[in-house]
Design a protein around this motif. Structure first.
Motif, PDB file in Angstrom:
ATOM      1  N   VAL A 256      -0.031   8.823 -16.704  1.00 15.37           N
ATOM      2  CA  VAL A 256       0.839   8.543 -15.460  1.00 15.37           C
ATOM      3  C   VAL A 256       0.844   7.035 -15.141  1.00 15.37           C
ATOM      4  CG1 VAL A 256       0.748   8.937 -12.729  1.00 15.37           C
ATOM      5  CG2 VAL A 256      -0.076  10.699 -14.731  1.00 15.37           C
ATOM      6  N   ASN A 257       2.191   6.609 -15.132  1.00 13.49           N
ATOM      7  CA  ASN A 257       2.434   5.115 -14.772  1.00 13.49           C
ATOM      8  C   ASN A 257       2.441   4.869 -13.358  1.00 13.49           C
ATOM      9  OD1 ASN A 257       3.366   2.410 -14.658  1.00 13.49           O
ATOM     10  ND2 ASN A 257       4.631   2.707 -16.669  1.00 13.49           N
ATOM     11  N   LEU A 258       1.380   4.529 -12.763  1.00 13.62           N
ATOM     12  CA  LEU A 258       1.261   4.403 -11.357  1.00 13.62           C
ATOM     13  C   LEU A 258       2.120   3.179 -10.898  1.00 13.62           C
ATOM     14  CD1 LEU A 258      -2.258   5.303 -10.573  1.00 13.62           C
ATOM     15  CD2 LEU A 258      -0.387   6.719 -10.479  1.00 13.62           C
ATOM     16  N   GLY A 259       2.335   2.202 -11.774  1.00 11.34           N
ATOM     17  CA  GLY A 259       3.299   1.212 -11.374  1.00 11.34           C
ATOM     18  C   GLY A 259       4.698   1.523 -10.691  1.00 11.34           C
ATOM     19  N   TYR A 260       5.112   2.696 -11.120  1.00 10.04           N
ATOM     20  CA  TYR A 260       6.461   3.079 -10.620  1.00 10.04           C
ATOM     21  C   TYR A 260       6.423   3.417  -9.307  1.00 10.04           C
ATOM     22  CZ  TYR A 260       8.290   2.774 -15.253  1.00 10.04           C
ATOM     23  OH  TYR A 260       8.686   2.148 -16.313  1.00 10.04           O
ATOM     24  N   LEU A 261       5.225   3.828  -8.636  1.00 11.18           N
ATOM     25  CA  LEU A 261       4.985   4.069  -7.269  1.00 11.18           C
ATOM     26  C   LEU A 261       5.681   2.979  -6.346  1.00 11.18           C
ATOM     27  CD1 LEU A 261       1.681   6.114  -7.405  1.00 11.18           C
ATOM     28  CD2 LEU A 261       3.796   7.155  -7.547  1.00 11.18           C
ATOM     29  N   PHE A 262       5.574   1.907  -6.882  1.00  9.30           N
ATOM     30  CA  PHE A 262       5.861   0.542  -6.081  1.00  9.30           C
ATOM     31  C   PHE A 262       7.337   0.264  -5.932  1.00  9.30           C
ATOM     32  CE2 PHE A 262       1.378  -0.069  -7.429  1.00  9.30           C
ATOM     33  CZ  PHE A 262       0.847  -0.647  -6.242  1.00  9.30           C
ATOM     34  N   VAL A 263       8.075   1.308  -6.547  1.00 10.99           N
ATOM     35  CA  VAL A 263       9.592   1.057  -6.627  1.00 10.99           C
ATOM     36  C   VAL A 263      10.230   2.019  -5.557  1.00 10.99           C
ATOM     37  CG1 VAL A 263       9.655  -0.247  -8.782  1.00 10.99           C
ATOM     38  CG2 VAL A 263       9.829   2.430  -8.637  1.00 10.99           C
ATOM     39  N   ASN A 264       9.444   2.706  -4.751  1.00 16.65           N
ATOM     40  CA  ASN A 264      10.101   3.642  -3.821  1.00 16.65           C
ATOM     41  C   ASN A 264       9.384   3.715  -2.317  1.00 16.65           C
ATOM     42  OD1 ASN A 264       7.835   5.378  -3.838  1.00 16.65           O
ATOM     43  ND2 ASN A 264       8.592   6.057  -5.915  1.00 16.65           N
ATOM     44  N   ARG A 265       9.915   4.305  -1.562  1.00 14.16           N
ATOM     45  CA  ARG A 265       9.209   4.347  -0.266  1.00 14.16           C
ATOM     46  C   ARG A 265       7.746   4.720  -0.166  1.00 14.16           C
ATOM     47  NH1 ARG A 265      12.564   2.426   4.155  1.00 14.16           N
ATOM     48  NH2 ARG A 265      14.788   2.637   3.436  1.00 14.16           N
ATOM     49  N   PHE A 266       7.283   5.329  -1.099  1.00 11.43           N
ATOM     50  CA  PHE A 266       5.802   5.766  -1.408  1.00 11.43           C
ATOM     51  C   PHE A 266       4.914   4.648  -1.052  1.00 11.43           C
ATOM     52  CE2 PHE A 266       1.995   6.864  -3.544  1.00 11.43           C
ATOM     53  CZ  PHE A 266       1.549   7.718  -2.882  1.00 11.43           C
ATOM     54  N   ALA A 267       5.462   3.260  -1.568  1.00 11.34           N
ATOM     55  CA  ALA A 267       4.604   1.893  -1.717  1.00 11.34           C
ATOM     56  C   ALA A 267       4.469   1.570  -0.272  1.00 11.34           C
ATOM     57  CB  ALA A 267       5.204   0.888  -2.419  1.00 11.34           C
ATOM     58  N   GLU A 268       5.221   1.879   0.696  1.00  9.98           N
ATOM     59  CA  GLU A 268       4.747   1.367   2.197  1.00  9.98           C
ATOM     60  C   GLU A 268       3.546   2.089   2.841  1.00  9.98           C
ATOM     61  OE1 GLU A 268       8.413   2.322   4.406  1.00  9.98           O
ATOM     62  OE2 GLU A 268       9.932   1.165   3.032  1.00  9.98           O
ATOM     63  N   LEU A 269       3.308   3.264   2.272  1.00 11.21           N
ATOM     64  CA  LEU A 269       2.299   3.647   2.726  1.00 11.21           C
ATOM     65  C   LEU A 269       0.955   3.077   2.258  1.00 11.21           C
ATOM     66  CD1 LEU A 269       3.413   7.714   2.130  1.00 11.21           C
ATOM     67  CD2 LEU A 269       3.258   6.280   4.175  1.00 11.21           C
ATOM     68  N   MET A 270       0.676   2.544   1.350  1.00 13.19           N
ATOM     69  CA  MET A 270      -0.279   1.811   0.793  1.00 13.19           C
ATOM     70  C   MET A 270      -0.698   0.427   1.427  1.00 13.19           C
ATOM     71  SD  MET A 270       0.684   2.135  -3.563  1.00 13.19           S
ATOM     72  CE  MET A 270       1.101   3.485  -3.944  1.00 13.19           C
ATOM     73  N   VAL A 271       0.309   0.175   2.358  1.00 18.43           N
ATOM     74  CA  VAL A 271      -0.001  -1.148   2.922  1.00 18.43           C
ATOM     75  C   VAL A 271      -0.435  -1.121   4.418  1.00 18.43           C
ATOM     76  CG1 VAL A 271       1.357  -3.424   3.438  1.00 18.43           C
ATOM     77  CG2 VAL A 271       1.855  -2.168   1.301  1.00 18.43           C
ATOM     78  N   ARG A 272      -1.501  -1.776   4.604  1.00 13.80           N
ATOM     79  CA  ARG A 272      -1.684  -1.850   6.132  1.00 13.80           C
ATOM     80  C   ARG A 272      -0.837  -2.399   7.153  1.00 13.80           C
ATOM     81  NH1 ARG A 272      -6.743   0.072   7.777  1.00 13.80           N
ATOM     82  NH2 ARG A 272      -8.052   0.544   6.106  1.00 13.80           N
ATOM     83  N   LYS A 273      -0.332  -2.164   8.119  1.00 13.59           N
ATOM     84  CA  LYS A 273       0.485  -2.683   8.946  1.00 13.59           C
ATOM     85  C   LYS A 273      -0.023  -3.013  10.320  1.00 13.59           C
ATOM     86  CE  LYS A 273       3.963   0.186   6.761  1.00 13.59           C
ATOM     87  NZ  LYS A 273       2.993   1.217   6.084  1.00 13.59           N
ATOM     88  N   PRO A 274       0.303  -4.131  11.019  1.00 14.83           N
ATOM     89  CA  PRO A 274      -0.313  -4.676  12.482  1.00 14.83           C
ATOM     90  C   PRO A 274       0.021  -3.455  13.322  1.00 14.83           C
ATOM     91  CG  PRO A 274       0.816  -6.388  11.257  1.00 14.83           C
ATOM     92  CD  PRO A 274       1.196  -5.314  10.511  1.00 14.83           C
ATOM     93  N   GLU A 275      -0.850  -3.118  14.220  1.00 14.97           N
ATOM     94  CA  GLU A 275      -0.708  -2.307  15.266  1.00 14.97           C
ATOM     95  C   GLU A 275      -0.116  -0.632  14.857  1.00 14.97           C
ATOM     96  OE1 GLU A 275       2.086  -4.058  17.877  1.00 14.97           O
ATOM     97  OE2 GLU A 275       0.961  -5.608  18.520  1.00 14.97           O
ATOM     98  N   ALA A 276      -0.321  -0.484  13.680  1.00 10.47           N
ATOM     99  CA  ALA A 276      -0.224   0.790  12.905  1.00 10.47           C
ATOM    100  C   ALA A 276      -0.922   1.861  13.623  1.00 10.47           C
ATOM    101  CB  ALA A 276      -0.447   0.956  11.407  1.00 10.47           C
TER     102      ALA A 276
END
Length: 294
Positions: A256-276
């Motif tokens: 499984v090449n997990l690097g490709y997870l970063f080229v779509n919307r799924f990557a946004e779920l991995m990032v903590r966002k202010p006031e989330a």
């Protein structure tokens, strides 16, 4: 032979370009009884695949890039090199008799539709009723070989298979005295470098400080070839208009090449966002191991 095949044989059809789509168009025309003429500016079939950098590979697995009625040969690389792609296209051309229809080193420099109702719009080029052959003809102006002389041909139907990258470089406009004319080094477009022999291209960048302007696929291919030729002694500089996120080819957790997870919307779920909200923060926490592993 069926009557429709006889009628098709009488129709004159031209195909411009002997790349991937041009070969397929010619093959299907032959299967339907036409006798097309394919004009190819180069000396062999394959289109852009005949003019590539040494490191160029197919970016898709070969099983996802093939003609439906012509499999790849045994032993081909999973991501074929450019010469393997050219060999595959040449074998396809031989298998279906396309070679016999191609006129190599024949560049179409002009195409004009001549006939009735030319001012009526594009629909009239299809006879106005969905039929492909109308009253007019296509008049092509063709240069053969290295001669500046041209020859005129007329056809009942024209198919353009020149693709997006048909030898016309995309060069931006520069202000006076602020473009290549003010640069003291040598300026080349990526197409010029791709047209060179592999050895000549490597010799050109050897020992040079190279700046690559752009962030497309050819830009990174050229940067990689410069790194191969010069190592760390003469690093290549890539100039991009906007920041780029380059995904490396690290495989983790089996195949499984997990690097490709970063080229779509799924990557946004991995990032903590202010006031989330709580759900977003929880997902970012749970997915944090993926970030560390990629």
């Amino acid at each position: 032979m069926a009557p429709s095949m006889h009628r098709n044989a009488a129709k004159r059809v031209a195909v411009v370009g002997a790349g991937t789509s041009g070969l397929a168009a010619c093959k299907h025309l032959l299967a339907r009884g036409f006798r097309p003429v394919v004009f190819e500016a180069g000396a062999s079939v394959g289109g852009l695949w005949t003019r590539t950098l040494a490191s160029t590979r197919l970016q898709s697995p070969h099983v996802a890039y093939r003609f439906s009625d012509f499999p790849w040969p045994e032993g081909v690389d999973w991501f074929p090199r450019h010469h393997q792609v050219v060999d595959y296209l040449a074998a396809y051309s031989r298998r279906f008799g396309v070679d016999e229809c191609v006129r190599f080193r024949s560049r179409v420099v002009a195409a004009e539709h001549v006939g009735e109702d030319d001012d009526a719009g594009d629909a009239e080029l299809w006879a106005g009723n969905g039929e492909a052959f109308g009253a007019g003809v296509w008049r092509l102006t063709v240069q053969h070989g290295d001669s500046d002389a041209t020859q005129m041909y007329e056809f009942d139907f024209l198919i353009l298979c020149i693709g997006r990258f048909s030898g016309v470089p995309n060069i931006p406009a520069f202000p006076p005295n602020r473009g290549p004319d003010a640069f003291r080094g040598r300026v080349l477009h990526s197409m010029d470098l791709s047209d060179m022999d592999d050895a000549d291209a490597a010799a050109l960048v050897k020992g040079k400080r190279v700046a690559v302007v752009g962030s497309g696929k050819s830009a990174y291919d050229i940067a990689a070839e410069c790194a191969e030729a010069n190592g760390v002694e003469h690093p290549c500089t890539t100039v991009c208009r906007s920041p780029q996120w380059i995904v490396h080819d690290t495989e983790v957790w089996g195949k499984v090449n997990l690097g490709y997870l970063f080229v779509n919307r799924f990557a946004e779920l991995m990032v903590r966002k202010p006031e989330a909200g709580m759900v977003s923060s929880l997902l970012a926490t749970l997915l944090a191991p993926l970030v560390r592993n990629t």
